[in-house]
Design an enzyme around this catalytic site. Structure first.
Site, PDB file in Angstrom:
ATOM      1  N   CYS A   1       0.830  -1.198   0.000  1.00 30.62           N
ATOM      2  CA  CYS A   1       0.000   0.000   0.000  1.00 30.62           C
ATOM      3  C   CYS A   1       0.871   1.257   0.000  1.00 30.62           C
ATOM      4  O   CYS A   1       1.484   1.568  -1.008  1.00 30.62           O
ATOM      5  CB  CYS A   1      -0.991  -0.031   1.172  1.00 30.62           C
ATOM      6  SG  CYS A   1      -2.353   1.157   0.983  1.00 30.62           S
TER       7      CYS A   1
ATOM      8  N   GLU B   1      -1.129  -8.632   4.849  1.00 28.67           N
ATOM      9  CA  GLU B   1      -0.959  -8.828   6.297  1.00 28.67           C
ATOM     10  C   GLU B   1      -2.287  -8.768   7.043  1.00 28.67           C
ATOM     11  O   GLU B   1      -2.347  -9.112   8.226  1.00 28.67           O
ATOM     12  CB  GLU B   1       0.015  -7.778   6.859  1.00 28.67           C
ATOM     13  CG  GLU B   1      -0.561  -6.404   7.141  1.00 28.67           C
ATOM     14  CD  GLU B   1      -0.769  -5.537   5.906  1.00 28.67           C
ATOM     15  OE1 GLU B   1      -1.163  -4.362   6.066  1.00 28.67           O
ATOM     16  OE2 GLU B   1      -0.542  -6.036   4.776  1.00 28.67           O
TER      17      GLU B   1
ATOM     18  N   HIS C   1      -3.691  -5.395   1.071  1.00 31.53           N
ATOM     19  CA  HIS C   1      -2.967  -5.688   2.306  1.00 31.53           C
ATOM     20  C   HIS C   1      -2.943  -7.192   2.610  1.00 31.53           C
ATOM     21  O   HIS C   1      -3.881  -7.713   3.230  1.00 31.53           O
ATOM     22  CB  HIS C   1      -3.631  -4.964   3.480  1.00 31.53           C
ATOM     23  CG  HIS C   1      -3.401  -3.497   3.504  1.00 31.53           C
ATOM     24  ND1 HIS C   1      -2.367  -2.907   4.203  1.00 31.53           N
ATOM     25  CD2 HIS C   1      -4.077  -2.488   2.905  1.00 31.53           C
ATOM     26  CE1 HIS C   1      -2.406  -1.593   4.048  1.00 31.53           C
ATOM     27  NE2 HIS C   1      -3.445  -1.308   3.259  1.00 31.53           N
TER      28      HIS C   1
END
Length: 261
Positions: A93, A226, A224
């Site tokens: 990002c 994660e 994302h």
């Protein structure tokens, strides 16, 4: 793994945890600490610039952190991108925005001295937060080995990939560098024609969600990974009859760690 922090970074803890869960050893290091002691870079095999709003995204998303890296830590960046030892670089990002500003994701294409591609405001001109489907194109990207599809959350206002020309798109695609594309969730081939919102959440040219360098060791993506490490993070996890072992994002971090095995 070096997880780089700066004022406004807010995904560093989750990203460090993701690398740890995949079997790595990660440290969150503030950019000022590296500027004071650049030799710290020699401790790490992976450089990750995580998500957030570094320096408040003042001027433009990722620009101030990219400028600080270019001015004070250019040797470190060059060592990770071009140096010996097959190091890896990941930008998530805001991290991808930083890598795009540094030019490491698009170097070697387009006209000399010109900016071949950039990330700009989403088509609808506002911050967008939703889950998106993505397909992996033919690519040398280390982080995407063995992955065909992913379903991940995205959250950004300036994530629209725009190239300077169709020739730049052609060059990047021929080299397998348009590694990750937004898709409609079907199992069909990757599409170059821009998909409508919300399948393509920002209007990115060629539906680009992630780009890698020519070696496949440097990768930036806007969604994302994660934030989808555990299957219970999937928005429909309670309706699944069978749970996978992990969320879609975990495979990316495991690929990074296994690269050094």
């Amino acid at each position: 793994v070096l997880v780089l922090r700066a004022p406004g970074t807010n995904c560093d803890e989750e990203t460090a945890y993701a690398f740890e869960a995949a079997g790595g050893v990660s440290e969150r290091v503030h950019v000022n600490r590296l500027i004071e002691n650049p030799a710290l870079k020699d401790r790490y095999q992976v450089l990750c610039v995580p998500g957030g709003f570094s320096y408040g995204d003042d001027i433009a998303a990722g620009r101030i952190l990219a400028t600080r890296l270019r001015r004070h830590l250019a040797e470190m960046v060059d060592d990770f991108v071009h140096g010996a030892g097959d190091r890896l670089v990941l930008g998530i990002c805001n991290g991808m925005q930083v890598l795009m500003r540094l030019g490491v994701l698009t170097e070697g294409v387009g006209e000399e001295g010109a900016t071949p591609a950039t990330l700009t405001w989403n088509d609808h001109g506002r911050f967008e937060d939703r889950w998106v489907h993505m397909a992996v194109d033919q690519t040398p990207c280390v982080f995407l080995r063995g992955i065909e599809r992913m379903y991940l959350p995205m959250a950004h206002a300036e994530g629209k990939f725009v190239a300077a020309s169709e020739e730049v798109i052609d060059q990047l695609q021929e080299q397998g560098r348009l590694a990750l594309r937004y898709c409609d969730g079907s199992r069909g081939p990757v599409q170059r024609d821009v998909l409508p919102f919300p399948a393509n959440p920002n209007g990115a040219q060629a539906n680009v969600a992630g780009v890698c360098d020519a070696s496949g060791r440097v990768f930036g993506l806007m969604p994302h990974p994660e934030r989808h490490l555990d299957p219970t993070q999937h928005p429909a996890w309670t309706r699944r009859t069978e749970q996978p072992e992990s969320g879609d994002g975990m495979a990316m971090f495991k690929n990074a760690i296994e690269w050094f095995a």
